[in-house]
Design a protein around this motif. Structure first.
Motif, short mmCIF file in Angstrom:
data_model
loop_
_atom_site.label_atom_id
_atom_site.label_comp_id
_atom_site.label_asym_id
_atom_site.label_seq_id
_atom_site.Cartn_x
_atom_site.Cartn_y
_atom_site.Cartn_z
N GLY A 189 0.86 -1.07 -0.05
CA GLY A 189 0.07 -0.09 -0.09
C GLY A 189 0.77 1.27 -0.05
N ILE A 190 0.31 2.40 -0.46
CA ILE A 190 1.03 3.80 -0.18
C ILE A 190 0.61 4.65 0.90
N ALA A 191 1.28 5.12 1.79
CA ALA A 191 1.01 5.90 2.70
C ALA A 191 0.94 7.16 1.86
N ALA A 192 0.01 7.96 1.98
CA ALA A 192 0.22 9.38 1.34
C ALA A 192 -0.89 10.55 1.98
N PRO A 193 -0.23 11.76 2.49
CA PRO A 193 -0.91 12.85 3.02
C PRO A 193 -1.46 13.37 1.68
N SER A 194 -2.21 14.43 1.98
CA SER A 194 -2.48 15.57 0.43
C SER A 194 -1.13 16.01 0.01
N ALA A 195 -0.89 16.31 -1.35
CA ALA A 195 0.04 16.61 -1.98
C ALA A 195 0.71 17.99 -1.77
N ASN A 196 -0.01 18.96 -0.77
CA ASN A 196 0.52 20.23 -0.63
C ASN A 196 1.51 20.38 0.25
N ILE A 197 2.31 21.64 0.27
CA ILE A 197 3.07 21.97 1.37
C ILE A 197 2.19 22.13 2.54
N SER A 198 2.42 21.76 3.92
CA SER A 198 1.60 21.81 4.98
C SER A 198 1.04 23.49 5.16
N GLY A 199 0.12 23.66 5.21
CA GLY A 199 -0.49 24.90 5.61
C GLY A 199 -1.21 25.30 4.26
N ARG A 200 -0.86 25.06 3.09
CA ARG A 200 -1.54 25.45 1.88
C ARG A 200 -2.66 24.59 1.74
N PRO A 201 -3.58 25.02 0.69
CA PRO A 201 -4.74 24.34 0.40
C PRO A 201 -4.29 22.81 -0.47
N SER A 202 -5.00 21.94 0.13
CA SER A 202 -4.74 20.33 -0.67
C SER A 202 -4.95 20.85 -2.38
N PRO A 203 -4.01 20.16 -3.12
CA PRO A 203 -3.96 20.41 -4.47
C PRO A 203 -5.03 19.35 -5.15
N THR A 204 -5.87 20.12 -6.19
CA THR A 204 -6.72 19.45 -6.49
C THR A 204 -6.76 19.27 -8.25
N THR A 205 -5.47 19.74 -8.57
CA THR A 205 -5.19 19.93 -10.21
C THR A 205 -3.55 19.60 -10.35
N LEU A 206 -3.24 19.15 -11.21
CA LEU A 206 -1.83 18.85 -11.73
C LEU A 206 -1.06 19.96 -11.45
N GLU A 207 -1.55 21.25 -11.74
CA GLU A 207 -0.58 22.50 -12.05
C GLU A 207 -0.54 22.97 -10.55
N ASP A 208 -1.72 22.79 -9.57
CA ASP A 208 -1.51 23.14 -8.02
C ASP A 208 -0.47 22.16 -7.47
N CYS A 209 -0.46 21.03 -7.94
CA CYS A 209 0.48 19.96 -7.25
C CYS A 209 2.01 20.24 -7.63
N TYR A 210 2.33 20.79 -8.72
CA TYR A 210 3.35 21.17 -9.53
C TYR A 210 4.01 22.39 -8.69
N GLU A 211 3.05 23.27 -8.36
CA GLU A 211 3.36 24.40 -7.73
C GLU A 211 3.98 24.23 -6.38
N ASP A 212 3.38 23.40 -5.52
CA ASP A 212 3.93 22.93 -4.37
C ASP A 212 5.25 22.12 -4.28
N LEU A 213 5.15 21.07 -5.43
CA LEU A 213 6.32 19.88 -5.22
C LEU A 213 7.40 20.07 -6.31
N LYS A 214 7.29 21.11 -7.10
CA LYS A 214 8.30 21.21 -8.19
C LYS A 214 9.77 21.06 -7.85
N ASP A 215 10.43 20.14 -8.42
CA ASP A 215 11.87 19.80 -8.17
C ASP A 215 12.04 19.36 -6.63
N LYS A 216 10.96 18.84 -6.10
CA LYS A 216 11.12 18.29 -4.96
C LYS A 216 10.86 16.62 -4.97
N VAL A 217 10.14 16.18 -5.87
CA VAL A 217 9.91 14.95 -6.36
C VAL A 217 10.33 14.50 -7.66
#
Ligand code: TXA
Ligand code: MG
Length: 358
Positions: A141-169
């Motif tokens: 199984g995969i353990a996973a929190p929402s893909a936002n940086i803590s304190g930011r709204p959870s990402p619901t689009t790829l663009e929002d996800c990229y905004e927080d995680l760019k170059d970190k994954v």
């Protein structure tokens, strides 16, 4: 690290290769962003502590806040818990796969820092096709929190996800916009007590109805909105006490029990702000049309409207995306229409109030 976005091919062979790429990254203790129907997740193999530590680090998440495990079937879900009883079985069969997380006592063999030292564990089965495909081919199984940086709204689009995680994954798996748009409903069933820990798209009413129709004499405890917001309330999941869901701009609620009341509230709110302020408005098409008739000039502001429907599904699915969009457009304040506090509306109002009061 350069992040690569992977959008699954329609060709089955190519698709399998892409999934294999993600799986081998996960098996080498990498962390990967992936889509679910609720929000994007930041995943690692659930019992790979080195990888889980990366998840906490990248998110900036406190280590005492446990992660949810994502699985591909009820049979696999069962393996994480100490017991599986009628209540668990009835709820899982009704609401899995879907935006529903079940927390129960964990099994003795279950050992991972994903549980943050608790003796319980939360597991869910996403209903998103891409998540299912990934989980189906994985042995774990995969353990996973929402893909936002803590304190930011959870990402619901790829663009929002990229905004927080760019170059970190190393990889972000694209699955389009999340259909539900709010995190899963969390229910805990521990010591014969059933508690709603986080409202979501599976409503408290649906859960109670499911129990009743299966003649199970258990009452779901629903905390008051104020208890959900109180930082030390026992009625919340550990993560709910942290600052959450908050855009950078100040968030306010457009209050009122009818469209007429809300239109008046809005008019009043506009009279109180300085002309230089840019407002992001998130409101129903019905309120928007009513407000347009008042003649207040909205040209220097930004409006995102949702379809008015009884169950508030469209409102819920676009809330976090709207928060992020208003932030990108440098709105000073975000004004969101109040909705009725039932069904999916309870989840919507919970996230809205968290954004206002955190
Ligand atoms: O829809 C969702 O649930 C998304 C997607 C990615 O699956 N995940 C998500 O995870 O929202 P996260 O980590 O952002 O929120 C999980 C919440 C936290 O508030 C955490 O404290 C709570 O679940 N939680 C996890 N395990 C728990 C446990 N054993 N007991 C109580 N609360 C728990
Ligand atoms: Mg989260």
């Amino acid at each position: 690290m350069h992040s690569k976005i992977i959008r699954l091919s329609n060709n089955e062979l190519e698709q399998k290769e892409q999934i294999d790429t993600i799986i081998s990254a996960l098996n080498q203790s990498e962390i990967v962003a992936f889509p679910t129907e609720t929000v994007y997740g930041l995943g690692a193999i659930w019992n790979d502590n080195a990888a889980i530590r990366k998840v906490f680090e990248v998110k900036g998440r406190p280590l005492d806040n446990p992660l949810i495990i994502h699985e591909s079937s009820i049979d696999r879900m069962k393996t994480y818990y100490a017991d599986w009883d009628k209540v668990a079985d009835v709820l899982a069969r009704e609401f899995c796969p879907g935006p529903f997380t079940l927390i129960m006592k964990k099994g003795q063999h279950v050992d991972s820092i994903a549980t943050a030292g608790l003796d319980t564990i939360g597991v869910r089965i996403p209903s998103h096709k891409v998540a299912n495909l990934l989980l189906f081919h994985l042995e774990n199984g995969i353990a996973a929190p929402s893909a936002n940086i803590s304190g930011r709204p959870s990402p619901t689009t790829l663009e929002d996800c990229y905004e927080d995680l760019k170059d970190k994954v190393p990889y972000l798996l694209d699955g389009g916009d999340s259909e539900v748009g709010l995190e899963s409903t969390i229910v805990s069933w521990v010591d014969k007590q059933l508690h709603l820990l986080r409202p979501g798209a599976i409503s408290a009413e649906q859960i109670q109805e499911c129990l009743d129709s299966n003649r199970i004499d258990v009452k779901l405890h629903i905390p008051l909105t104020t208890e959900f917001l109180a930082k030390n309330s026992p009625a919340i999941a550990p993560g709910m006490k942290y600052r959450h869901y908050a855009p950078r701009a100040l968030v306010k609620m457009i209050e009122g029990s009818s469209i007429k009341n809300k239109t008046e509230s809005l008019q009043d709110m506009f009279t109180r702000i300085s002309v230089s302020k840019k407002i992001g408005l998130y409101l129903s098409d019905v309120l928007f049309r009513a407000f347009e008739l008042t003649g207040v000039d909205l040209n220097s502001h930004q409006v995102i409207s949702f379809k008015s429907d009884h169950n508030h599904e469209d409102a819920a699915s676009g809330l976090f995306a709207a928060f992020r969009e208003f932030d990108r457009n440098s709105c000073d304040e975000i004004w969101v229409e109040e909705l009725s506090d039932d069904g999916v509306g309870r989840a919507f109002m919970n996230r809205l109030k968290k954004a206002i009061y955190s």
